[in-house]
Design an enzyme around this catalytic site. Structure first.
Site, PDB file in Angstrom:
ATOM      1  N   ASN A 153       0.810  -1.224   0.000  1.00  0.00           N
ATOM      2  CA  ASN A 153       0.000   0.000   0.000  1.00  0.00           C
ATOM      3  C   ASN A 153       0.844   1.275   0.000  1.00  0.00           C
ATOM      4  OD1 ASN A 153       0.686  -0.755   2.721  1.00  0.00           O
ATOM      5  ND2 ASN A 153      -0.793   0.731   3.466  1.00  0.00           N
ATOM      6  N   GLY A 228       2.090  -5.140   7.384  1.00  0.00           N
ATOM      7  CA  GLY A 228       1.120  -5.864   6.578  1.00  0.00           C
ATOM      8  C   GLY A 228      -0.064  -6.311   7.417  1.00  0.00           C
ATOM      9  N   SER A 229      -0.723  -7.335   6.944  1.00  0.00           N
ATOM     10  CA  SER A 229      -1.951  -7.785   7.591  1.00  0.00           C
ATOM     11  C   SER A 229      -1.667  -8.485   8.918  1.00  0.00           C
ATOM     12  CB  SER A 229      -2.714  -8.736   6.675  1.00  0.00           C
ATOM     13  OG  SER A 229      -2.051  -9.991   6.591  1.00  0.00           O
ATOM     14  N   GLY A 233       1.094 -11.334  10.001  1.00  0.00           N
ATOM     15  CA  GLY A 233       1.908 -11.052  11.172  1.00  0.00           C
ATOM     16  C   GLY A 233       1.912 -12.210  12.165  1.00  0.00           C
ATOM     17  N   GLU A 250       3.911  -3.572  12.229  1.00  0.00           N
ATOM     18  CA  GLU A 250       2.774  -2.661  12.087  1.00  0.00           C
ATOM     19  C   GLU A 250       1.729  -3.417  11.294  1.00  0.00           C
ATOM     20  OE1 GLU A 250       1.619   1.402   9.686  1.00  0.00           O
ATOM     21  OE2 GLU A 250       3.564   1.359  10.717  1.00  0.00           O
ATOM     22  N   CYS A 285      -3.321   1.696   6.641  1.00  0.00           N
ATOM     23  CA  CYS A 285      -3.642   1.022   7.901  1.00  0.00           C
ATOM     24  C   CYS A 285      -4.333   1.978   8.866  1.00  0.00           C
ATOM     25  CB  CYS A 285      -2.366   0.478   8.537  1.00  0.00           C
ATOM     26  SG  CYS A 285      -1.540  -0.803   7.570  1.00  0.00           S
TER      27      CYS A 285
END
Length: 481
Positions: A153, A228-229, A233, A250, A285
């Protein structure tokens, strides 16, 4: 034609050498899926192993380098990066989907990170003496090989905010960029790497399950920095558990914006809210993903936001007048479309807006109109999920206590915002909101690159930084008599 691809297309970097991969995957333009922007190498575990070996070898000498040498090299590299910003803005737009102004800002912020972190290193690295009867110093040293797994992103700034402090603190780095948009970041990393010894910076691309798994399970890798997601994670945590790495992550967010009864819903505030929702087509995010508004202001807010959405110009980010581009990839596009469709099937009202700059080419890209969802409740999928797209559910509340309870009803805890004319009231909310940062009358980012605050709950594992994230990548130890 292949001759028009960037020179890093289909390649990867190990020990100062750019190598050609046998297997590759096309990188497409999300605003026009018929356009192939370049290729990404599909590296194997063997390639990862070689990158780790290169990084381990380089660490022996780089970790012993003087901090002034590191800072000076980085500043010189920053000057070189600054010179290639303009020529790479269009490439970032074409592979990522950002609009021109967002893309250029991200690239320039990378230069700022390099310079500010270099300056910060020279003071932050100095030993700190503690008062007391015993002589005690707090000192710092490099940790080792660092893996940086970056997202699609915001691939530039989110990669640089990790790679640069890792190198400055004396570590060697292996970067795994996102497969859907790796080209611009690789061009920039190629330039950075040329100013440092071979092996200090390596780049491997390809499948996250192959590359990420290999990096996490190798005991030679001492730190993993991932953006990322939350689902990915969790897999990284599992893979890293056997050798107890330092992990900084994050992860996802489902940020709530709380509009109190006394909020001043003028054009300035509505514009800020719109930007907090639709920045990068909602693929942030820390974007607003839920709005809770006092019942007395509900209809007013929905109508004003709907009117603001109506005039958003949507299309390929290459066009200067476009304000919102496409989603980055097919998987995310289908996910967001599915969320909207299921909400509508469940009885929600779906309000769409925006101006299609190129109506004929609309279906050639991953475009979704700015969308407001009403008539849903707290348990609705569209409210509980991280949409990561240009869609926003709006719900009403009766009391401040109810608003606080609804906002905290999430697995995530990245950011939140309170919209009110009363700052004391906003602070009272902030003290109880389960979020890593809370904004008043805005939903944005920290402009000072020295600062960042971690998400809570399933939004990440990290800690506050006031030093350009340098402390994430160095070991702190005590020295005493």
């Amino acid at each position: 034609m292949i001759s028009t691809y960037p020179k890093v297309s289909g390649k990867f970097l190990i020990d100062g050498k750019w190598l050609e991969a046998e297997n590759k995957k096309e990188v497409i333009n999300p605003a026009n899926t018929q356009e192939v922007v370049g290729e990404v190498a599909l590296c194997t575990k063997e390639h990862v192993d070689k990158a780790i070996t290169s990084a381990v070898t380089a660490f022996e000498s780089w970790s012993q380098s003087d901090i002034h040498e590191r800072a000076e090299k980085m500043k010189v590299a920053a000057g070189a990066i600054e010179k290639i910003v303009e020529e790479n803005v269009n490439l970032l737009v074409r592979e990522n989907g950002k609009i021109l102004v967002e893309a250029k800002k991200d690239l320039l912020r990378c230069v700022d990170i390099m310079r500010e972190a270099s300056d910060e290193l020279l003071t932050w690295w100095q030993p700190e003496s503690l008062d007391g009867k015993q002589k005690v110093q707090i000192r710092r040293r490099p940790r080792g090989v660092t893996a940086v797994i970056s997202p699609w992103n915001s691939p530039m700034i989110l990669t640089f905010k990790r790679v640069i402090p890792a190198i400055l603190t004396g570590n060697t780095v292996i970067v795994k960029p996102a497969t859907s948009c790796p080209l611009t970041i690789m061009i920039f990393l190629e330039k950075v790497a040329s100013y440092f010894p071979n092996g200090v910076l390596n780049v491997v691309t390809g499948s996250g399950s192959v590359i990420g798994d290999a990096l996490c399970k190798d005991s030679s890798v001492r730190t993993v920095a991932f953006v990322g997601s939350t689902e990915t994670g969790k897999e990284i945590m599992k893979a890293s558990a056997s050798n107890v790495k330092n992990i900084f992550m994050e992860l996802g967010g489902n940020d709530a914006a709380i509009i109190l009864e006394d909020a001043k819903l003028d054009d300035e505030l509505i514009t800020k809210l719109r930007f907090g929702i639709l920045r990068a087509a909602g693929q942030v995010c820390s974007a607003v993903k839920r709005v809770y508004v006092h019942e007395s202001r509900y209809e007013e807010l929905v109508e004003k936001l709907r009117k603001k959405f109506q005039y958003i110009r949507i299309g390929s980010g290459i066009q200067p007048d476009v304000e919102m581009g496409p989603l980055n990839n097919q998987s995310q596009y289908e996910y967001v479309k599915g969320l909207i469709s299921r909400a509508k099937d469940g009885g929600a009202e779906v309000l769409t807006g925006g101006i299609k700059i190129d109506p004929e080419g609309w279906n050639d890209g991953y475009f979704i109109e700015p969308t407001i969802i009403t008539g849903v409740n707290q348990n609705s999928e569209i409210v509980q999920a991280e949409q990561f797209g240009p869609v926003i559910p709006i719900l009403s509340f009766k009391t401040n206590e109810e608003a606080l309870k609804l906002a905290n009803d999430s697995h995530f805890g990245l950011r939140a915002s309170v919209w009110t004319e009363n700052e004391k009231k906003a602070i009272a909310f902030a003290d109880q909101l389960e979020a890593g940062a809370v904004f008043i009358n805005n939903h944005t980012v920290f402009q000072d690159l020295h600062l960042d605050f971690p998400g809570l709950k399933e939004s990440g594992i990290s800690r506050e930084t006031r030093h350009c994230s340098l402390e994430f990548f160095a070991d702190t130890y005590g020295f005493a008599n």
